[in-house]
Design a protein around this motif. Structure first.
Motif, mmCIF file in Angstrom:
data_model
loop_
_atom_site.group_PDB
_atom_site.id
_atom_site.type_symbol
_atom_site.label_atom_id
_atom_site.label_comp_id
_atom_site.label_asym_id
_atom_site.label_seq_id
_atom_site.Cartn_x
_atom_site.Cartn_y
_atom_site.Cartn_z
ATOM 1 N N LEU A 52 -7.214 10.083 -8.398
ATOM 2 C CA LEU A 52 -7.800 8.607 -9.052
ATOM 3 C C LEU A 52 -5.938 8.312 -9.363
ATOM 4 O O LEU A 52 -5.551 7.464 -9.062
ATOM 5 C CB LEU A 52 -8.838 8.799 -10.439
ATOM 6 N N HIS A 53 -5.551 9.486 -10.303
ATOM 7 C CA HIS A 53 -4.249 9.865 -11.195
ATOM 8 C C HIS A 53 -2.813 8.869 -9.470
ATOM 9 O O HIS A 53 -1.918 7.708 -10.105
ATOM 10 C CB HIS A 53 -3.985 10.220 -11.194
ATOM 11 N N GLU A 54 -3.261 9.977 -8.454
ATOM 12 C CA GLU A 54 -1.542 9.793 -7.637
ATOM 13 C C GLU A 54 -2.303 8.250 -6.840
ATOM 14 O O GLU A 54 -1.359 7.647 -6.799
ATOM 15 C CB GLU A 54 -1.695 10.991 -6.775
ATOM 16 N N CYS A 55 -3.238 8.393 -6.615
ATOM 17 C CA CYS A 55 -3.873 7.129 -5.865
ATOM 18 C C CYS A 55 -3.311 5.556 -6.821
ATOM 19 O O CYS A 55 -2.899 4.691 -5.868
ATOM 20 C CB CYS A 55 -4.946 6.826 -5.744
ATOM 21 N N ALA A 56 -4.136 5.410 -8.048
ATOM 22 C CA ALA A 56 -3.329 4.291 -8.530
ATOM 23 C C ALA A 56 -1.923 4.544 -8.881
ATOM 24 O O ALA A 56 -1.551 3.195 -8.884
ATOM 25 C CB ALA A 56 -4.353 5.009 -9.659
ATOM 26 N N LYS A 57 -1.124 5.325 -8.753
ATOM 27 C CA LYS A 57 0.129 4.870 -8.802
ATOM 28 C C LYS A 57 0.673 4.802 -7.600
ATOM 29 O O LYS A 57 1.987 3.981 -7.754
ATOM 30 C CB LYS A 57 1.036 6.411 -9.319
ATOM 31 N N ALA A 58 0.595 5.129 -6.667
ATOM 32 C CA ALA A 58 1.228 5.028 -5.248
ATOM 33 C C ALA A 58 0.588 2.951 -4.708
ATOM 34 O O ALA A 58 1.204 2.414 -3.942
ATOM 35 C CB ALA A 58 0.321 5.502 -4.370
ATOM 36 N N LEU A 59 -0.467 3.038 -5.073
ATOM 37 C CA LEU A 59 -1.061 0.972 -5.063
ATOM 38 C C LEU A 59 -0.232 0.714 -6.281
ATOM 39 O O LEU A 59 0.190 -0.429 -6.053
ATOM 40 C CB LEU A 59 -2.313 0.909 -5.380
ATOM 41 N N ASP A 60 0.107 0.898 -7.061
ATOM 42 C CA ASP A 60 0.884 0.027 -7.771
ATOM 43 C C ASP A 60 2.207 0.088 -8.044
ATOM 44 O O ASP A 60 2.757 -1.222 -7.978
ATOM 45 C CB ASP A 60 0.742 1.323 -10.070
ATOM 46 N N GLN A 61 2.362 0.943 -7.394
ATOM 47 C CA GLN A 61 4.359 1.160 -6.858
ATOM 48 C C GLN A 61 4.313 0.166 -5.068
ATOM 49 O O GLN A 61 5.791 0.535 -4.549
ATOM 50 C CB GLN A 61 4.391 2.715 -7.242
#
Length: 155
Positions: A52-61
């Motif tokens: 979740l953390h890595e995916c949300a970060k990649a989506l947010d960026q």
């Protein structure tokens, strides 16, 4: 050595045999096999984010190009966070039946001597930020996603 005869095969025959093998491979590549190959290529090239953390970060960026979610995800955070983020960034979402299968595709599995999955870590979310290289599997997956998009637009 004088008794041995060397049989020469014309280059045309070799080329024809190679073409026949390539045609057979094209027919046999399913969407699931294409999905596995695309994830594996992204993993090799460092373009796969898991959790979740890595995916949300990649989506947010806005680095994400394709998102995978497990259908049997029990954590409400994944269901509430990722689909809206993907819609906002206009990233396609692919639903995978089982989180353990997704984990195995992402390389989070122990293999036995035969190469079969012995134990897989469950992964509910993964994102590809870099496909690595254009492959036939990526084309098959993109065609599938395009058909899904067109089918969803009609309903």
């Amino acid at each position: 050595m004088a008794d041995e005869t060397i049989e020469e095969i014309p280059a045309e025959e070799v080329a024809e045999e190679e073409e026949e093998e390539e045609v057979e491979e094209e027919v046999e590549l399913s969407v699931l096999d294409a999905l596995k190959e695309v994830i594996k290529k992204a993993l090799v090239h460092g373009g796969l984010k898991k959790g979740l953390h890595e995916c949300a970060k990649a989506l947010d960026q806005r680095e994400a190009r394709l998102c995978f979610l497990a259908r049997n995800c029990e954590n409400e955070e994944y269901k509430k966070t990722n689909p809206p983020l993907c819609a906002e960034v206009e990233v396609e979402v692919v639903i995978v039946d089982d989180g353990k299968d997704l984990g195995a595709y992402c390389g989070l599995a122990k293999l036995d001597d035969d190469g079969a999955v012995k134990k897989a870590v469950r992964t509910s979310c993964a994102v590809i930020t870099d496909f690595g290289e254009e492959t036939r599997a990526l084309g098959v997956l993109n065609d599938y996603l395009q058909k899904q998009k067109e089918g969803g637009a009609e309903e």
